[in-house]
Write an enzyme that holds these catalytic residues in place. Structure first.
Site, PDB file in Angstrom:
ATOM      1  N   LYS A  17      14.544  -0.451  11.022  1.00 51.18           N
ATOM      2  CA  LYS A  17      13.926  -0.826  12.285  1.00 51.18           C
ATOM      3  C   LYS A  17      14.780  -1.809  13.061  1.00 51.18           C
ATOM      4  CE  LYS A  17      10.021  -1.943  10.168  1.00 51.18           C
ATOM      5  NZ  LYS A  17      10.084  -1.312   8.853  1.00 51.18           N
ATOM      6  N   THR A  18      15.637  -2.565  12.359  1.00 48.99           N
ATOM      7  CA  THR A  18      16.452  -3.558  13.050  1.00 48.99           C
ATOM      8  C   THR A  18      17.873  -3.071  13.292  1.00 48.99           C
ATOM      9  OG1 THR A  18      16.989  -4.563  10.910  1.00 48.99           O
ATOM     10  CG2 THR A  18      15.112  -5.482  12.126  1.00 48.99           C
TER      11      THR A  18
ATOM     12  N   HIS B 125      10.253   4.891  10.900  1.00 53.95           N
ATOM     13  CA  HIS B 125      11.414   5.640  11.370  1.00 53.95           C
ATOM     14  C   HIS B 125      11.813   6.657  10.310  1.00 53.95           C
ATOM     15  CE1 HIS B 125      13.751   3.155   8.605  1.00 53.95           C
ATOM     16  NE2 HIS B 125      13.146   2.103   9.119  1.00 53.95           N
TER      17      HIS B 125
ATOM     18  N   THR C 105       6.777  -4.360  10.206  1.00 55.14           N
ATOM     19  CA  THR C 105       7.651  -5.266  10.953  1.00 55.14           C
ATOM     20  C   THR C 105       8.058  -4.679  12.293  1.00 55.14           C
ATOM     21  OG1 THR C 105       9.504  -4.396   9.647  1.00 55.14           O
ATOM     22  CG2 THR C 105       8.527  -6.472   8.924  1.00 55.14           C
TER      23      THR C 105
ATOM     24  N   ASP D 141      17.130   0.684  -2.184  1.00 52.74           N
ATOM     25  CA  ASP D 141      17.309  -0.751  -1.949  1.00 52.74           C
ATOM     26  C   ASP D 141      16.140  -1.567  -2.502  1.00 52.74           C
ATOM     27  OD1 ASP D 141      15.541   0.257  -0.070  1.00 52.74           O
ATOM     28  OD2 ASP D 141      16.212  -1.062   1.542  1.00 52.74           O
TER      29      ASP D 141
ATOM     30  N   LYS E 166      22.246   1.993   6.732  1.00 52.42           N
ATOM     31  CA  LYS E 166      20.973   2.690   6.553  1.00 52.42           C
ATOM     32  C   LYS E 166      20.162   2.649   7.839  1.00 52.42           C
ATOM     33  CE  LYS E 166      17.643  -0.777   5.003  1.00 52.42           C
ATOM     34  NZ  LYS E 166      16.551  -1.050   4.083  1.00 52.42           N
TER      35      LYS E 166
ATOM     36  N   LYS F  90      19.968  -7.116   3.558  1.00 49.50           N
ATOM     37  CA  LYS F  90      20.074  -7.508   4.959  1.00 49.50           C
ATOM     38  C   LYS F  90      21.169  -8.565   5.083  1.00 49.50           C
ATOM     39  CE  LYS F  90      16.862  -5.054   6.933  1.00 49.50           C
ATOM     40  NZ  LYS F  90      17.190  -4.069   7.975  1.00 49.50           N
TER      41      LYS F  90
ATOM     42  N   HIS G 250      11.892   6.213   6.557  1.00 47.42           N
ATOM     43  CA  HIS G 250      10.661   6.199   5.766  1.00 47.42           C
ATOM     44  C   HIS G 250      10.204   7.597   5.359  1.00 47.42           C
ATOM     45  CE1 HIS G 250      10.120   2.270   8.027  1.00 47.42           C
ATOM     46  NE2 HIS G 250       9.994   1.900   6.770  1.00 47.42           N
TER      47      HIS G 250
ATOM     48  N   ARG H 250      15.623 -12.144   8.741  1.00 41.78           N
ATOM     49  CA  ARG H 250      14.839 -11.463   9.753  1.00 41.78           C
ATOM     50  C   ARG H 250      14.191 -12.477  10.697  1.00 41.78           C
ATOM     51  NH1 ARG H 250      13.010  -6.166   8.197  1.00 41.78           N
ATOM     52  NH2 ARG H 250      13.706  -5.570   6.126  1.00 41.78           N
TER      53      ARG H 250
ATOM     54  N   GLN I  33       6.303  -8.985  -3.924  1.00 44.28           N
ATOM     55  CA  GLN I  33       6.186  -7.541  -4.156  1.00 44.28           C
ATOM     56  C   GLN I  33       5.877  -7.254  -5.623  1.00 44.28           C
ATOM     57  OE1 GLN I  33       8.913  -4.945  -2.070  1.00 44.28           O
ATOM     58  NE2 GLN I  33       8.848  -3.450  -3.721  1.00 44.28           N
TER      59      GLN I  33
END
Length: 422
Positions: free
Chosen positions: A238-239, A48, A43, A200, A235, A85, A51, A89, A179
């Site tokens: 990326k966003t 980062h 995404t 998470d 946390k 979240k 990960h 997104r 998933q």
């Protein structure tokens, strides 16, 4: 049977948040070489530091003789994982996801060995199966095994449902099933017995185990690691703001190194256990000496060097050490032109200049001083340096001040720097 207990090692290092049937999993991986997987949704163009734990854990499994599988979520990234979240997104385009998938795959390849015989790492993309599936097949073959009541009560979903200003779309709600199906396919086609991820991901991993049990009557396992949190408790993602990227073009190796140098003292030995392959006995020995003068600083440097070398390699670590020596030890002898590009990228503030009247003006332009009068007083008080050399009177810049003909470092005291880029 191996005497090495990998699960115990992970627990001793603080790497386990959740685990299913720990005794059975421990026996399985001590007696067999298993396949395990972790998924990464592309995404963004880079991973980062959030990960790092899954990547390092995959590496630990590979070093112990197991086969790590990386699953790039080319399909699932079109949806976006809603887990914890606060809002939906922004959808990404297929073209971006294809580009980002390639970049992230290249990053991951630096952590694992893809040429190691039977436990060589394998990289897959879930487009391989989702591109062949239609919605009716998915609802019949996957959806029928899940209770809406159970799915709604998962913490990651419940958090959004309880917020009337946001809620959760059916698109995001379906991510959990996607998933779960990944795990099912990987178990069926690649004999994957274990899925790992951040804490998470526990709900998503549990759904995968449930689907495999219902459809195949097999026991599989899940393991999650603690999330890496920012100082504000959010946390790293990326966003989120304040992201420290693994891509050197998004976060320079110098800034990456400085992140670890600036962590709170209380986290130093915890992070050494999580992020390095140093023996626990060595970490414990260091921790016992932490009250010795400067020991914490030394161990932070030890941590920063180990992680920077792991992520960016030996050459970039050497560059970081040159920059650090230049800025903090005032040693200009080894600095290279390429090092200034890191400083300019995100190491310290910089300004592009053509002509500057004198040092006082430069201090004001770089915001190291609020006025020429303040700049004058700073110079007189011996607190200003040009390229690490103290300046005791106002100065007119010349060619000798321009390192490599392009760069001049201005400093106020020990920690306040700015770069003039001519």
């Amino acid at each position: 049977m191996s005497e090495f207990n990998l699960v115990k090692t992970l627990r001793d290092r603080g790497l386990i948040s959740h685990i299913t049937n720990e005794d059975n999993l421990s026996k399985l991986i001590r007696n067999n070489s298993i396949s395990l997987y972790c998924g990464f949704d592309p995404t963004d163009e880079s991973l980062h530091i959030g990960h790092l734990l899954p990547l390092i854990t995959l590496k630990r499994f590979q070093m112990a003789g197991h086969r790590p599988i990386i699953l790039i979520g080319g399909a699932t990234s079109l949806i976006g994982d809603p887990s914890f979240k606060e809002k939906e997104r922004i959808f990404n385009t297929n073209n971006n996801i294809d580009i980002w998938s390639k970049k992230i795959s290249k990053q991951i390849s630096c952590f694992l060995d893809f040429n190691l015989g039977k436990n060589s790492a394998l990289l897959l993309n879930n487009n391989m199966w989702f591109n062949k599936m239609n919605i009716l097949s998915f609802l019949r073959d996957v959806g029928k095994y899940f209770s809406i009541n159970t799915m709604i009560n998962r913490a990651a979903v419940k958090q959004r449902i309880m917020r009337p200003d946001q809620g959760i779309s059916f698109t995001e709600f379906s991510y959990n099933l996607l998933q779960a199906y990944d795990f099912f396919i990987l178990n069926k086609q690649y004999q994957v017995d274990l899925q790992i991820g951040g804490s998470d991901q526990w709900g998503n991993i549990s759904s995968g185990m449930h689907l495999i049990h219902r459809k195949s009557k097999k026991e599989v396992y899940g393991l999650t690691m603690p999330l890496l949190l920012q100082s504000n408790g959010i946390k790293f993602g990326k966003t989120e703001s304040g992201t420290i990227w693994l891509d050197a073009k998004k976060t320079s190796p110098y800034k990456f190194y400085q992140f670890w140098m600036n962590i709170e003292d209380i986290n130093v030995y915890y992070f050494l256990r999580l992020f390095t392959f140093i023996k626990i006995s060595e970490i414990n020995r260091r921790e016992q000496k932490k009250h010795i003068e400067n020991q914490i600083i030394y161990d932070k440097s030890f941590l920063a060097k180990n992680i920077t070398r792991l992520v960016h390699g030996k050459e970039q670590l050497l560059a970081v050490e040159r920059i650090t020596e230049f800025l903090f030890l005032k040693n200009i002898d080894h600095i290279q032109e390429v090092d200034f590009q890191q400083l300019k990228q995100d190491g310290i503030p910089f300004i592009e200049v053509d002509n500057i009247k004198d040092l006082q003006e430069a201090l004001v332009l770089t915001s190291l001083a609020q006025s020429r009068t303040q700049a004058k007083n700073m110079i007189i008080s011996n607190s200003v340096s040009i390229n690490t050399k103290k300046i005791r009177k106002n100065h007119i810049f010349n060619s000798q001040d321009k390192l490599f003909g392009k760069f001049t470092l201005l400093s106020r005291g020990k920690k306040n720097h700015s770069l003039l880029c001519w």
